[in-house]
Scaffold this active site. Structure first.
Site, PDB file in Angstrom:
ATOM      1  N   TYR A 296      79.461  42.452  51.575  1.00  0.00           N
ATOM      2  CA  TYR A 296      80.183  42.699  52.834  1.00  0.00           C
ATOM      3  C   TYR A 296      80.514  44.176  52.970  1.00  0.00           C
ATOM      4  CZ  TYR A 296      83.174  41.174  56.731  1.00  0.00           C
ATOM      5  OH  TYR A 296      83.728  40.945  57.963  1.00  0.00           O
ATOM      6  N   TYR A 346      77.787  43.512  63.205  1.00  0.00           N
ATOM      7  CA  TYR A 346      79.045  43.071  62.611  1.00  0.00           C
ATOM      8  C   TYR A 346      79.369  41.698  63.159  1.00  0.00           C
ATOM      9  CZ  TYR A 346      84.064  42.824  61.634  1.00  0.00           C
ATOM     10  OH  TYR A 346      85.312  42.434  61.211  1.00  0.00           O
TER      11      TYR A 346
END
Lengths: 393, 393
Positions: A296, A346
């Site tokens: 991430y 995102y």
């Protein structure tokens, strides 16, 4: 040492996404439905066969609206996970638990939003109502000091990493360069065909020191869905089954939402360490078994900490581990081969789960050889999650 | 037909609650922590042993604050369920799944709020921002017609039940009379020592026709926690293990949040039917095996529909089933022996789970003989949940 008994019994059989854009021009519900329908189509099932849904508490599309829009008659599982971007791999874990224990047959994990054209998460909490709840009151510890945005919160940790481990901004930049190199090959990525150099990174404007613009992920409109079923059912479907070999949630030691400033140390991510321990215990694997990972990357610094928490290298050694293109395609551990959230989109990490699936299937635009086990992680700095995906042998 | 494989492998070992009041005088976080600590104390474990939490999306106390307040170092499970009062038994299901699959050792399901002195859920949605999301947009179908409160939504269904099945207001009143009779014996109940007659019910003011004041649940400040662990661990603890014999979530057929007005029929609760089918299949039990039940009673009419969905009687026959005190202590199926949400407290059904535990333990103030299997249900009119609790044999 304990193993999670649902592991190995559930598989990802479909992935589906909308295009990733800055202005989708349609509702978040429509994005979610398009992604869910695409995941079913990828697997070769009818959306009406879905009987479970898992998503984030931040999701604005309630399961009931997804049900209606997809033409589902009945749901026997509908779960949510709190704490924003920490949830993506937990949605997969819950889906796996539900199918492995016989609660549901087909569970879709989904996340969709207009995060660029609608509400922009990175814009800060200064407008957030000062409600008299435990959820809101926590901001009182940091907001009065001007720490109002995710970037400002992460900057605190990045500064400490630089001080304690000798990490430099160029080290953070190595993550951005890798992500953008991978995105450059990915037609689905916002930054398709637009690689950057470390100098581009160094010359990009400060968002908040020590974070440059290119240390920070994009803002995206889009939707991503992941379809999970039992391994038995998976083997009858269109795609090769991608086994959920392990999954984990983690919350640790004086946890705050991206502002765990009161811990003894600011250079680790103990909640990710909690995930790492469970992932290794349950999968029976170790770092050497993993040839690529989706880590991430809402902000570059925490990618370093994740490499350390999972034991790909020792504490403080991530900057050296990443040197010489080791996290780029062709290196020891190519990271975020879709381009990551800096390069592709995102989507609170859900697009990273999809990339994990593609690596196991062998269909990534930046395919890694012998990617039999792919680690995917959830948001960092928050209570988080991780999953290990593997080939069906 | 499939059984949920976590069933029978997890048990409730502790229940804890604050007092139930109209003005707690303290924060919702404090209420939650008091309830959680009490549940641990009831079981004889230290709060620091807890490694999982499950709650509602509506809960204002994030798991991270519960963790800090209880002195927990690490959580490996933290789940939420959406749709308000529909979630109580789902929190128990998730806790059971987590412990049965080896994810966590001790999971607390919790719910705490100042629902009388703070935000009053029953006050209506007229002040709710008209956000451009699927979650908010749904109100546009009903709010313009003045259907602004939960009572107004339920009144629509109640009216149809009266029309279609010949149910009368006095039939609804039978639920209130039973609840208040049971509450009258319960020192923890708000209406302790205050039974009502059917005439009291009939003479209470209209909230919205056909619902009298005494058809509507209370508003309550308070907290309730339920501690779940594996059956093996449970047998070493202070209380007799209360086995989670089955649990289920259900969402069905054109589901809306208490406003599923567009279904072919308005007199059933198909989402509860979805739960019922799973509960009977997994537990292997049937209505005759159940001697007492806790049926969610935010409004009396839906108690009738639940009796029918679970097959305690046929469609449209609940009014006859309930006659002659059959849902009161001493009758065929005493319902809500703690007093229910009309009599004890409105805690989104979590206090009902606690009463189910007391019945199995044999410690209810209105103990039912041979209560070896106790059914507990979640909120009605919304996507919901149910659980079957049983004695450890």
């Amino acid at each position: 040492m304990s193993k999670h008994t649902y592991a190995g019994k559930a598989a990802i059989v479909g992935i589906g996404a909308t295009e990733f854009s800055k202005d989708s021009g349609r509702s978040e519900l429509r994005l979610a439905l398009e992604a869910c329908a695409a995941a079913c189509d990828d697997a070769g099932i009818s959306p009406s066969q879905v009987d479970g849904l898992s998503t984030f508490t931040m999701e604005t599309n309630p399961e009931s609206e997804i049900m209606r829009g997809l033409g589902i008659d009945e749901l026997t599982h509908f779960s949510r996970i709190h704490f924003g971007g920490g949830a993506p791999c937990a949605t997969i874990q819950y889906a796996a638990m539900a199918v492995a224990t016989g609660v549901s047959d087909y569970v879709i994990a989904y996340r969709a939003f207009n995060e660029r054209s609608g509400r922009r998460f990175g814009a800060g909490v200064q407008d957030r109502p000062a409600g008299a709840t435990a959820e809101e009151a926590q901001f009182a510890w940091t907001s009065p000091f001007g720490l109002l945005t995710p970037a400002s919160w992460v900057a605190m940790f990045a500064t400490r990493m630089m001080h304690e481990y000798g990490v430099t901004s160029r080290d953070f930049g190595a993550v951005a360069v890798a992500d953008r190199r991978h995105a450059a090959n990915n037609p689905a990525a916002h930054f398709y065909g637009q690689p950057i150099t470390i100098d581009d990174h160094q010359n990009s404007r400060w968002i908040i020191e020590p974070l440059h613009l290119l240390d920070c992920c994009q803002e995206t409109d889009g939707g991503q869905a992941i379809l999970v079923t039992s391994v038995e059912r998976a083997r009858d479907l269109k795609q090769p089954a991608v086994i959920i070999e392990a999954a984990a949630q983690g919350m640790a030691d004086d946890q705050q939402m991206m502002r765990s400033f009161f811990r003894d140390s600011l250079v680790g991510l103990p909640e990710m360490g909690t995930c790492a321990r469970q992932i290794w215990e349950t999968s029976g694997l170790g770092p050497d078994d993993v040839k690529t990972a989706v880590l991430y990357d809402h902000f570059t610094p925490f990618v370093l900490a994740q490499l350390e928490e999972f034991g790909f290298c020792g504490r403080g050694e991530a900057k050296d581990f990443m040197a010489n293109g080791n996290i780029e395609i062709g290196g020891r551990l190519p990271v975020n081969t879709h381009g990551g959230q800096l390069g592709e989109a995102y989507l609170h990490g859900m697009n990273g789960v999809a990339e994990g699936v593609r690596q196991v299937r062998g269909t990534s635009v930046n395919q890694v050889e012998r990617a039999e086990h792919v680690l995917v992680t959830g948001g960092t700095g928050v209570p988080t999650s991780a999953v290990m995906l593997g080939a069906d042998r």
